[in-house]
Design an enzyme around this catalytic site. Sequence first.
Site, PDB file in Angstrom:
ATOM      1  CB  CYS A  15      62.085   0.553 -49.497  1.00 20.83           C
ATOM      2  SG  CYS A  15      62.230   1.561 -48.019  1.00 20.83           S
ATOM      3  CB  CYS A  18      61.227   7.936 -46.597  1.00 24.51           C
ATOM      4  SG  CYS A  18      62.663   7.148 -45.950  1.00 24.51           S
ATOM      5  CB  CYS A  92      68.750   2.955 -47.003  1.00 31.23           C
ATOM      6  SG  CYS A  92      67.691   4.180 -46.224  1.00 31.23           S
ATOM      7  CD  GLN A 216      66.559   9.538 -29.369  1.00 31.01           C
ATOM      8  OE1 GLN A 216      66.151   9.169 -30.473  1.00 31.01           O
ATOM      9  NE2 GLN A 216      65.753  10.026 -28.456  1.00 31.01           N
ATOM     10  CE1 TYR A 245      58.366   5.592 -18.928  1.00 28.87           C
ATOM     11  CE2 TYR A 245      58.680   7.805 -18.069  1.00 28.87           C
ATOM     12  CZ  TYR A 245      57.872   6.699 -18.256  1.00 28.87           C
ATOM     13  OH  TYR A 245      56.584   6.703 -17.777  1.00 28.87           O
ATOM     14  CB  CYS A 341      59.859   9.908 -29.962  1.00 26.95           C
ATOM     15  SG  CYS A 341      59.130   8.511 -29.104  1.00 26.95           S
TER      16      CYS A 341
HETATM   17  N1  SAH Z   1      66.315   8.573 -22.482  1.00 32.83           N
HETATM   18  C1  SAH Z   1      66.847   7.528 -23.315  1.00 32.83           C
HETATM   19  C2  SAH Z   1      65.813   6.471 -23.735  1.00 32.83           C
HETATM   20  C3  SAH Z   1      64.482   6.978 -24.237  1.00 32.83           C
HETATM   21  S1  SAH Z   1      63.469   5.766 -25.046  1.00 32.83           S
HETATM   22  C4  SAH Z   1      67.542   8.116 -24.526  1.00 32.83           C
HETATM   23  O1  SAH Z   1      67.430   9.307 -24.816  1.00 32.83           O
HETATM   24  O2  SAH Z   1      68.260   7.378 -25.209  1.00 32.83           O
HETATM   25  C5  SAH Z   1      62.392   5.231 -23.819  1.00 32.83           C
HETATM   26  C6  SAH Z   1      63.004   4.269 -22.839  1.00 32.83           C
HETATM   27  O3  SAH Z   1      62.000   3.927 -21.889  1.00 32.83           O
HETATM   28  C7  SAH Z   1      63.500   2.935 -23.398  1.00 32.83           C
HETATM   29  O4  SAH Z   1      64.835   2.739 -23.003  1.00 32.83           O
HETATM   30  C8  SAH Z   1      62.576   1.879 -22.754  1.00 32.83           C
HETATM   31  O5  SAH Z   1      63.245   0.662 -22.490  1.00 32.83           O
HETATM   32  C9  SAH Z   1      62.165   2.575 -21.501  1.00 32.83           C
HETATM   33  N2  SAH Z   1      60.894   2.149 -20.893  1.00 32.83           N
HETATM   34  C10 SAH Z   1      59.764   1.723 -21.522  1.00 32.83           C
HETATM   35  N3  SAH Z   1      58.777   1.514 -20.625  1.00 32.83           N
HETATM   36  C11 SAH Z   1      59.286   1.812 -19.401  1.00 32.83           C
HETATM   37  C12 SAH Z   1      58.749   1.803 -18.083  1.00 32.83           C
HETATM   38  N4  SAH Z   1      57.500   1.429 -17.859  1.00 32.83           N
HETATM   39  N5  SAH Z   1      59.550   2.172 -17.079  1.00 32.83           N
HETATM   40  C13 SAH Z   1      60.837   2.549 -17.301  1.00 32.83           C
HETATM   41  N6  SAH Z   1      61.393   2.582 -18.527  1.00 32.83           N
HETATM   42  C14 SAH Z   1      60.634   2.211 -19.566  1.00 32.83           C
END
Ligand code: SAH
Length: 389
Positions: A15, A18, A92, A216, A245, A341
Amino acid sequence: MEEQKRSCELEKMGCGGCSMLSLSYEKQLKKKQKRLEKLLGKFGKVQPVIGMENPWHYRNKVISTFTRGEGKRLQSGIYAQGTHRVIPVERCFLHQPALDKAVEAVRKAAADCKYQPYDEDRRTGLIRHVLVRHSLTTDEVMAVLVTASPILPGSKAFVKKIREFCPNITTIVQNINPRSTSAVLGDKEKILYGKGYITDSLCGVKFRIAPSSFYQVNPKQTEILYQKAIEAAGLNGKQTVLDAYCGVGTIGLTAAKHAKSVLGVELNQSAVRCAVENAKENHLGNARFLCGDATRFIQKLATRGEHMDVVFMDPPRAGSTPEFLQAVSRMRPKKLVYISCNPETLQRDLEILVKQRWKVEWIQGVDLFPMTEHCECIAKLTYCDDKRK
Ligand code: SAH
Protein backbone atom coordinates in the site's frame (compact mmCIF):
# COMPACT_ATOMS: atom_id res chain seq x y z
CA MET A 1 17.79 -13.82 -4.13
CA GLU A 2 14.68 -15.53 -2.73
CA GLU A 3 14.23 -12.68 -0.30
CA GLN A 4 14.65 -10.09 -3.04
CA LYS A 5 12.01 -11.81 -5.17
CA ARG A 6 9.65 -11.82 -2.24
CA SER A 7 10.32 -8.15 -1.56
CA CYS A 8 9.53 -7.24 -5.17
CA GLU A 9 6.28 -9.17 -5.04
CA LEU A 10 5.39 -7.52 -1.77
CA GLU A 11 6.14 -4.09 -3.11
CA LYS A 12 3.84 -4.62 -6.06
CA MET A 13 0.95 -5.43 -3.77
CA GLY A 14 2.02 -3.04 -1.00
CA CYS A 15 0.00 0.00 0.00
CA GLY A 16 3.09 2.22 0.09
CA GLY A 17 3.11 2.38 3.86
CA CYS A 18 6.40 0.49 4.28
CA SER A 19 9.30 2.47 2.93
CA MET A 20 11.91 -0.29 3.36
CA LEU A 21 9.95 -3.15 1.81
CA SER A 22 12.30 -3.45 -1.17
CA LEU A 23 15.40 -4.00 1.00
CA SER A 24 16.35 -7.36 2.54
CA TYR A 25 15.89 -7.36 6.31
CA GLU A 26 19.64 -7.58 6.79
CA LYS A 27 20.11 -4.42 4.72
CA GLN A 28 17.35 -2.65 6.63
CA LEU A 29 19.15 -3.34 9.92
CA LYS A 30 22.46 -2.11 8.47
CA LYS A 31 20.78 1.10 7.29
CA LYS A 32 19.24 1.70 10.71
CA GLN A 33 22.56 1.03 12.42
CA LYS A 34 24.30 3.57 10.15
CA ARG A 35 21.65 6.18 10.85
CA LEU A 36 21.97 5.70 14.63
CA GLU A 37 25.77 5.88 14.41
CA LYS A 38 25.59 9.05 12.34
CA LEU A 39 23.20 10.77 14.70
CA LEU A 40 24.33 9.42 18.05
CA GLY A 41 27.82 7.93 17.61
CA LYS A 42 29.52 11.08 18.94
CA PHE A 43 27.89 10.56 22.35
CA GLY A 44 28.97 6.97 22.95
CA LYS A 45 29.13 3.44 21.58
CA VAL A 46 26.18 2.43 19.42
CA GLN A 47 25.67 -1.29 19.93
CA PRO A 48 24.38 -3.39 17.00
CA VAL A 49 20.63 -2.98 16.43
CA ILE A 50 18.70 -5.99 17.71
CA GLY A 51 16.51 -7.26 14.86
CA MET A 52 13.74 -9.84 14.67
CA GLU A 53 14.17 -13.45 13.68
CA ASN A 54 10.94 -13.26 11.71
CA PRO A 55 10.22 -9.63 10.84
CA TRP A 56 6.63 -10.20 9.58
CA HIS A 57 3.17 -10.09 11.19
CA TYR A 58 4.50 -8.29 14.25
CA ARG A 59 1.99 -5.45 14.67
CA ASN A 60 -0.67 -5.78 17.38
CA LYS A 61 -2.68 -2.71 16.35
CA VAL A 62 -4.28 -1.40 13.18
CA ILE A 63 -6.34 1.66 12.31
CA SER A 64 -8.43 1.31 9.19
CA THR A 65 -10.34 4.28 7.74
CA PHE A 66 -13.72 3.83 6.06
CA THR A 67 -14.39 4.99 2.54
CA ARG A 68 -16.76 4.34 -0.32
CA GLY A 69 -15.22 2.02 -2.94
CA GLU A 70 -16.28 0.90 -6.41
CA GLY A 71 -20.01 0.33 -6.79
CA LYS A 72 -20.53 2.27 -3.55
CA ARG A 73 -19.14 -0.71 -1.61
CA LEU A 74 -18.00 0.07 1.95
CA GLN A 75 -14.22 -0.25 2.08
CA SER A 76 -11.50 0.55 4.58
CA GLY A 77 -7.78 1.10 4.48
CA ILE A 78 -4.99 3.57 5.12
CA TYR A 79 -4.38 7.13 4.00
CA ALA A 80 -1.91 7.44 1.09
CA GLN A 81 1.18 9.16 2.49
CA GLY A 82 0.67 12.89 3.03
CA THR A 83 -2.95 12.82 1.83
CA HIS A 84 -6.43 12.01 3.06
CA ARG A 85 -7.08 9.64 0.17
CA VAL A 86 -7.86 6.13 1.46
CA ILE A 87 -6.13 3.15 -0.16
CA PRO A 88 -8.18 0.02 0.52
CA VAL A 89 -6.22 -2.60 2.52
CA GLU A 90 -7.64 -6.02 3.25
CA ARG A 91 -4.50 -7.84 4.28
CA CYS A 92 -1.10 -6.72 5.53
CA PHE A 93 2.11 -8.67 6.04
CA LEU A 94 2.96 -6.63 9.11
CA HIS A 95 -0.28 -7.23 11.01
CA GLN A 96 -1.01 -10.10 13.33
CA PRO A 97 -3.48 -12.05 11.14
CA ALA A 98 -6.19 -11.68 13.83
CA LEU A 99 -6.28 -7.93 13.12
CA ASP A 100 -7.19 -8.20 9.45
CA LYS A 101 -9.92 -10.74 10.25
CA ALA A 102 -11.37 -8.41 12.88
CA VAL A 103 -11.33 -5.38 10.58
CA GLU A 104 -13.06 -7.45 7.89
CA ALA A 105 -15.74 -8.52 10.40
CA VAL A 106 -16.41 -4.93 11.46
CA ARG A 107 -16.51 -3.76 7.84
CA LYS A 108 -18.96 -6.51 6.86
CA ALA A 109 -21.17 -5.86 9.89
CA ALA A 110 -21.13 -2.11 9.20
CA ALA A 111 -22.08 -2.70 5.54
CA ASP A 112 -24.94 -5.02 6.61
CA CYS A 113 -26.20 -2.34 9.02
CA LYS A 114 -26.00 0.21 6.17
CA TYR A 115 -23.69 2.52 8.11
CA GLN A 116 -22.39 5.30 5.86
CA PRO A 117 -18.68 6.14 5.77
CA TYR A 118 -17.88 9.64 7.01
CA ASP A 119 -16.96 12.14 4.32
CA GLU A 120 -14.43 14.63 5.68
CA ASP A 121 -15.09 17.31 3.05
CA ARG A 122 -18.86 17.26 3.14
CA ARG A 123 -19.06 16.32 6.80
CA THR A 124 -21.68 13.68 6.08
CA GLY A 125 -21.89 9.99 7.06
CA LEU A 126 -21.31 8.21 10.35
CA ILE A 127 -18.40 5.79 10.61
CA ARG A 128 -14.86 7.14 10.42
CA HIS A 129 -12.36 4.45 11.45
CA VAL A 130 -12.03 1.07 13.07
CA LEU A 131 -9.15 0.51 15.49
CA VAL A 132 -8.29 -3.08 16.38
CA ARG A 133 -5.84 -4.33 18.99
CA HIS A 134 -4.73 -7.91 19.59
CA SER A 135 -3.02 -9.48 22.57
CA LEU A 136 -0.42 -12.06 21.67
CA THR A 137 -0.52 -13.65 25.13
CA THR A 138 -4.29 -13.86 25.73
CA ASP A 139 -5.43 -13.79 22.07
CA GLU A 140 -8.06 -11.20 23.05
CA VAL A 141 -9.14 -8.77 20.32
CA MET A 142 -10.61 -5.29 20.84
CA ALA A 143 -12.51 -3.48 18.11
CA VAL A 144 -13.17 0.24 18.41
CA LEU A 145 -15.60 1.84 15.96
CA VAL A 146 -15.00 5.57 15.64
CA THR A 147 -18.16 7.47 14.73
CA ALA A 148 -18.70 11.14 13.90
CA SER A 149 -21.85 11.38 16.04
CA PRO A 150 -23.03 9.59 19.21
CA ILE A 151 -26.07 7.72 17.83
CA LEU A 152 -25.34 4.33 16.35
CA PRO A 153 -28.65 2.96 15.06
CA GLY A 154 -29.11 -0.80 15.52
CA SER A 155 -25.97 -1.13 17.61
CA LYS A 156 -27.16 -4.44 19.12
CA ALA A 157 -27.54 -6.03 15.70
CA PHE A 158 -24.14 -4.59 14.71
CA VAL A 159 -22.46 -6.21 17.73
CA LYS A 160 -24.22 -9.52 17.08
CA LYS A 161 -23.02 -9.58 13.48
CA ILE A 162 -19.42 -8.77 14.42
CA ARG A 163 -19.48 -11.59 16.96
CA GLU A 164 -20.85 -13.97 14.34
CA PHE A 165 -18.23 -13.02 11.75
CA CYS A 166 -15.34 -13.00 14.24
CA PRO A 167 -15.92 -14.77 17.59
CA ASN A 168 -12.34 -13.90 18.60
CA ILE A 169 -13.36 -10.30 19.30
CA THR A 170 -13.73 -10.06 23.07
CA THR A 171 -14.71 -6.41 23.42
CA ILE A 172 -16.31 -3.77 21.19
CA VAL A 173 -16.22 -0.05 21.94
CA GLN A 174 -17.78 2.94 20.19
CA ASN A 175 -15.62 6.04 20.24
CA ILE A 176 -17.19 9.34 19.28
CA ASN A 177 -15.07 11.84 17.38
CA PRO A 178 -17.02 14.79 15.95
CA ARG A 179 -13.89 16.92 15.38
CA SER A 180 -12.30 17.62 12.03
CA THR A 181 -8.68 17.26 13.16
CA SER A 182 -6.45 14.38 12.10
CA ALA A 183 -6.66 12.70 15.54
CA VAL A 184 -8.33 9.32 15.15
CA LEU A 185 -9.99 9.04 18.56
CA GLY A 186 -12.38 11.44 20.27
CA ASP A 187 -12.83 11.89 24.01
CA LYS A 188 -16.12 10.03 24.50
CA GLU A 189 -16.51 6.28 24.61
CA LYS A 190 -19.33 3.78 24.95
CA ILE A 191 -18.70 0.09 25.63
CA LEU A 192 -20.93 -1.91 23.30
CA TYR A 193 -19.73 -5.37 24.30
CA GLY A 194 -17.33 -6.96 26.83
CA LYS A 195 -14.99 -5.26 29.29
CA GLY A 196 -13.87 -2.29 27.21
CA TYR A 197 -10.21 -3.29 27.40
CA ILE A 198 -7.93 -6.24 26.62
CA THR A 199 -5.11 -7.74 28.66
CA ASP A 200 -1.60 -8.52 27.45
CA SER A 201 1.58 -9.64 29.24
CA LEU A 202 5.09 -8.31 28.82
CA CYS A 203 8.10 -9.62 30.78
CA GLY A 204 5.74 -11.61 33.04
CA VAL A 205 3.59 -8.58 33.99
CA LYS A 206 -0.07 -8.32 32.95
CA PHE A 207 -1.25 -5.09 31.30
CA ARG A 208 -4.72 -3.73 30.80
CA ILE A 209 -4.97 -1.78 27.53
CA ALA A 210 -7.79 0.71 26.87
CA PRO A 211 -8.72 2.00 23.40
CA SER A 212 -6.72 5.24 23.73
CA SER A 213 -3.74 3.98 25.75
CA PHE A 214 -0.32 4.11 24.18
CA TYR A 215 0.98 0.56 23.93
CA GLN A 216 4.00 -0.59 21.93
CA VAL A 217 2.93 -2.21 18.65
CA ASN A 218 5.55 -4.97 18.53
CA PRO A 219 5.22 -7.05 21.71
CA LYS A 220 8.12 -9.48 21.07
CA GLN A 221 10.66 -6.73 20.53
CA THR A 222 9.18 -4.64 23.34
CA GLU A 223 10.14 -7.36 25.82
CA ILE A 224 13.74 -7.15 24.57
CA LEU A 225 13.59 -3.34 24.77
CA TYR A 226 12.37 -3.38 28.38
CA GLN A 227 14.88 -6.03 29.43
CA LYS A 228 17.68 -3.87 28.04
CA ALA A 229 16.27 -0.78 29.78
CA ILE A 230 16.11 -2.62 33.13
CA GLU A 231 19.64 -3.94 32.56
CA ALA A 232 20.83 -0.37 31.91
CA ALA A 233 19.30 0.75 35.21
CA GLY A 234 21.18 -1.97 37.12
CA LEU A 235 18.28 -2.54 39.52
CA ASN A 236 18.94 -4.61 42.65
CA GLY A 237 15.72 -4.19 44.65
CA LYS A 238 16.94 -1.13 46.57
CA GLN A 239 16.43 1.77 44.18
CA THR A 240 13.72 4.41 43.93
CA VAL A 241 12.57 4.75 40.33
CA LEU A 242 10.78 7.43 38.32
CA ASP A 243 9.00 6.27 35.14
CA ALA A 244 8.35 9.45 33.15
CA TYR A 245 5.93 9.31 30.19
CA CYS A 246 4.83 5.94 31.57
CA GLY A 247 1.76 5.08 29.41
CA VAL A 248 -0.04 2.15 31.06
CA GLY A 249 2.97 1.63 33.33
CA THR A 250 4.77 -0.98 31.24
CA ILE A 251 8.35 0.02 32.03
CA GLY A 252 7.70 1.00 35.65
CA LEU A 253 5.83 -2.19 36.49
CA THR A 254 8.44 -4.37 34.80
CA ALA A 255 11.02 -2.50 36.91
CA ALA A 256 8.93 -2.65 40.13
CA LYS A 257 9.83 -6.29 40.70
CA HIS A 258 13.50 -5.26 40.91
CA ALA A 259 13.14 -1.89 42.71
CA LYS A 260 12.26 -0.48 46.11
CA SER A 261 9.57 1.81 44.72
CA VAL A 262 8.31 3.16 41.41
CA LEU A 263 6.55 6.44 40.67
CA GLY A 264 5.04 6.89 37.20
CA VAL A 265 3.78 10.05 35.52
CA GLU A 266 1.69 10.25 32.37
CA LEU A 267 -0.54 12.83 30.63
CA ASN A 268 -3.27 10.52 29.31
CA GLN A 269 -5.80 9.96 32.07
CA SER A 270 -7.17 6.62 30.88
CA ALA A 271 -3.62 5.26 30.54
CA VAL A 272 -2.96 6.31 34.16
CA ARG A 273 -6.14 4.55 35.28
CA CYS A 274 -4.92 1.41 33.51
CA ALA A 275 -1.48 1.77 35.14
CA VAL A 276 -3.07 1.95 38.61
CA GLU A 277 -5.21 -1.13 37.85
CA ASN A 278 -2.18 -2.90 36.42
CA ALA A 279 -0.21 -2.31 39.62
CA LYS A 280 -3.08 -3.79 41.67
CA GLU A 281 -3.66 -6.74 39.41
CA ASN A 282 0.02 -7.68 39.51
CA HIS A 283 0.23 -7.14 43.30
CA LEU A 284 2.94 -4.55 42.83
CA GLY A 285 2.14 -2.40 45.86
CA ASN A 286 5.41 -0.48 45.52
CA ALA A 287 4.31 1.28 42.31
CA ARG A 288 2.25 4.50 42.15
CA PHE A 289 1.03 6.41 39.10
CA LEU A 290 -0.02 10.02 38.71
CA CYS A 291 -1.64 11.96 35.91
CA GLY A 292 0.12 15.12 34.79
CA ASP A 293 2.65 16.77 32.53
CA ALA A 294 6.03 15.06 32.98
CA THR A 295 7.97 18.36 32.86
CA ARG A 296 5.89 20.13 35.48
CA PHE A 297 5.90 17.04 37.68
CA ILE A 298 9.67 16.52 37.66
CA GLN A 299 10.23 20.25 38.21
CA LYS A 300 8.11 20.00 41.35
CA LEU A 301 10.05 16.95 42.59
CA ALA A 302 13.39 18.68 41.96
CA THR A 303 12.26 21.87 43.70
CA ARG A 304 11.14 19.88 46.73
CA GLY A 305 14.61 18.32 46.80
CA GLU A 306 13.28 14.80 46.29
CA HIS A 307 15.74 12.18 45.14
CA MET A 308 15.36 9.29 42.72
CA ASP A 309 18.01 6.65 42.12
CA VAL A 310 16.91 5.85 38.59
CA VAL A 311 14.90 7.82 36.04
CA PHE A 312 13.40 6.10 33.01
CA MET A 313 12.10 8.50 30.40
CA ASP A 314 10.20 7.44 27.29
CA PRO A 315 8.78 10.58 25.66
CA PRO A 316 6.73 10.70 22.43
CA ARG A 317 8.36 11.38 19.03
CA ALA A 318 8.77 15.08 19.78
CA GLY A 319 11.17 14.18 22.59
CA SER A 320 11.38 15.81 26.02
CA THR A 321 11.72 19.49 26.99
CA PRO A 322 14.82 21.45 28.05
CA GLU A 323 13.01 22.13 31.36
CA PHE A 324 12.51 18.43 32.00
CA LEU A 325 16.18 17.74 31.28
CA GLN A 326 17.24 20.62 33.52
CA ALA A 327 15.11 19.27 36.37
CA VAL A 328 16.43 15.72 35.96
CA SER A 329 19.97 17.10 36.20
CA ARG A 330 19.06 18.95 39.39
CA MET A 331 17.74 15.68 40.85
CA ARG A 332 20.91 13.84 39.87
CA PRO A 333 19.66 10.26 39.77
CA LYS A 334 22.50 7.73 39.60
CA LYS A 335 21.21 6.45 36.29
CA LEU A 336 19.13 7.96 33.56
CA VAL A 337 17.69 5.58 30.97
CA TYR A 338 16.29 7.38 27.92
CA ILE A 339 14.07 5.29 25.66
CA SER A 340 13.33 6.95 22.34
CA CYS A 341 11.34 6.23 19.20
CA ASN A 342 12.95 9.13 17.36
CA PRO A 343 16.77 9.29 17.15
CA GLU A 344 16.62 12.90 15.94
CA THR A 345 14.97 14.24 19.08
CA LEU A 346 17.13 11.89 21.15
CA GLN A 347 20.19 13.54 19.58
CA ARG A 348 18.83 17.00 20.42
CA ASP A 349 18.11 16.00 24.04
CA LEU A 350 21.44 14.18 24.54
CA GLU A 351 23.21 17.31 23.35
CA ILE A 352 21.62 19.17 26.28
CA LEU A 353 22.26 16.38 28.79
CA VAL A 354 25.93 16.04 27.86
CA LYS A 355 26.37 19.79 28.48
CA GLN A 356 24.86 19.22 31.91
CA ARG A 357 27.63 16.69 32.70
CA TRP A 358 25.85 13.48 31.84
CA LYS A 359 27.90 10.71 30.26
CA VAL A 360 26.38 8.39 27.64
CA GLU A 361 27.57 4.85 28.49
CA TRP A 362 26.02 3.19 25.46
CA ILE A 363 23.20 3.39 22.93
CA GLN A 364 21.24 0.32 21.90
CA GLY A 365 18.89 0.17 18.91
CA VAL A 366 16.03 -2.33 19.01
CA ASP A 367 14.09 -2.78 15.78
CA LEU A 368 10.44 -2.49 16.74
CA PHE A 369 9.32 -1.53 13.26
CA PRO A 370 10.72 -3.82 10.51
CA MET A 371 10.02 -2.72 6.89
CA THR A 372 9.72 0.92 8.00
CA GLU A 373 12.31 3.67 8.58
CA HIS A 374 11.60 3.80 12.30
CA CYS A 375 13.91 2.49 15.01
CA GLU A 376 13.58 2.49 18.78
CA CYS A 377 16.66 3.04 20.93
CA ILE A 378 17.86 3.23 24.50
CA ALA A 379 20.60 5.49 25.85
CA LYS A 380 22.16 4.68 29.21
CA LEU A 381 23.48 7.76 31.01
CA THR A 382 25.35 8.25 34.27
CA TYR A 383 26.22 11.49 36.00
CA CYS A 384 29.88 12.52 35.58
CA ASP A 385 30.44 13.71 39.16
CA ASP A 386 29.00 10.54 40.55
CA LYS A 387 31.63 8.05 41.65
CA ARG A 388 29.05 5.60 43.04
CA LYS A 389 28.00 4.32 39.54
N1 SAH B 1 6.50 4.17 28.44
C1 SAH B 1 5.28 3.81 27.77
C2 SAH B 1 4.70 4.91 26.87
C3 SAH B 1 5.67 5.62 25.95
S1 SAH B 1 4.92 6.61 24.68
C4 SAH B 1 5.46 2.52 27.00
O1 SAH B 1 6.57 2.03 26.82
O2 SAH B 1 4.45 1.94 26.58
C5 SAH B 1 4.94 8.20 25.32
C6 SAH B 1 3.88 8.46 26.36
O3 SAH B 1 4.04 9.81 26.79
C7 SAH B 1 2.43 8.36 25.89
O4 SAH B 1 1.74 7.49 26.76
C8 SAH B 1 1.88 9.79 26.01
O5 SAH B 1 0.51 9.82 26.38
C9 SAH B 1 2.76 10.36 27.07
N2 SAH B 1 2.92 11.82 27.08
C10 SAH B 1 2.95 12.68 26.02
N3 SAH B 1 3.21 13.93 26.43
C11 SAH B 1 3.36 13.89 27.78
C12 SAH B 1 3.65 14.86 28.77
N4 SAH B 1 3.83 16.13 28.45
N5 SAH B 1 3.74 14.45 30.04
C13 SAH B 1 3.55 13.15 30.38
N6 SAH B 1 3.27 12.19 29.48
C14 SAH B 1 3.17 12.55 28.20
